[in-house]
Design an enzyme around this catalytic site. Sequence first.
Site, PDB file in Angstrom:
ATOM      1  CB  SER A 178      -3.167  -0.857  -1.387  1.00  0.00           C
ATOM      2  OG  SER A 178      -3.454  -1.457  -2.611  1.00  0.00           O
ATOM      3  CG  HIS A 243      -6.088   1.551  -0.700  1.00  0.00           C
ATOM      4  ND1 HIS A 243      -6.950   0.497  -0.487  1.00  0.00           N
ATOM      5  CD2 HIS A 243      -5.575   1.421  -1.902  1.00  0.00           C
ATOM      6  CE1 HIS A 243      -6.862  -0.270  -1.493  1.00  0.00           C
ATOM      7  NE2 HIS A 243      -6.101   0.210  -2.667  1.00  0.00           N
TER       8      HIS A 243
END
EC number: 3.4.21.105
Length: 304
Positions: A178, A243
Amino acid sequence: MSNKRSNSFRQAILQGNRRLCSKALLEETGLSLSQRLIRHVAYETLPREIDRKWYYDSYTCCPPPWFMITITIVAFFLYNGVVLDRFVLQVTHPLYLKNALLYHPQLRAQAWRYLTYIFMHAGIEHLGLNVVLQLLVGVPLEMVHGAARISFVYVAGVVAGSLAVSVADMTAPVVGSSGGVYALVSAHLANIVMNWSGMKCQFKLLRMAVALICMSFEFGRAVWLRFHPSAYPPCPHPSFMAHLGGVMVGITLGVIILRNYEQRLQDQTLWWIFISIYVIFVLFAIFWNIFAYSLLDLKLPPPP
């Protein structure tokens, strides 16, 4: 990256007579399938008509977008499926932490883990969404900007993601690609917003909304999973901070790269500013990992 166009060269193209076709690419007819694909990619990623024409006339598909395809297919499926005999390690399984790839706070001295954690995923839905975003966004970007630039953004997002976890969520492991995916997608979305009138991709508002919904869903799932009680109490769930590290790389270094198609990055002042900030963050995180864990009274999870 030194063989890119300078600003003065681009100005000469803008002001002088060019060999490029004077009419817009969308008005050209009789194109083959491959030519239509190249034109489609140009309109998906580039905000200026002059750059779209330059890319359309100069693209040869040599080399192909090998980096994103290799990372996606070979690294994810071949390694996870053949070497580990499983495509995804579920976080509810005792074997979740028992591998040499993911980042674990007790094993942070093993430097390769800050990068190799991208080869493991917390569930099939985690893997699936990252693969889809990586192929739909990463491959066209690599076709336009080249493997060197896109791999730089991707790897910078991956490293920033694991370092962000080691600084801001010190007791958690991290898995998944991610960090790199969010770096590419956030850079692409930010580039579209900053060049809204110039971007001619179809249904751009709807597609941006869908991309943001998918990213928000995956991020929300990661936050929920992080704080959800573990089925195996000594084994914590992975962090979601990767993230955010990827997003920060995307809206800084990534945007500068995507906005300067075929131009030398060393001519851009913001490039050096963001590179300096990134290097300072990496150095800070390294010293933090060396000294902070021993100074703070943290209860780290047991080593796998």
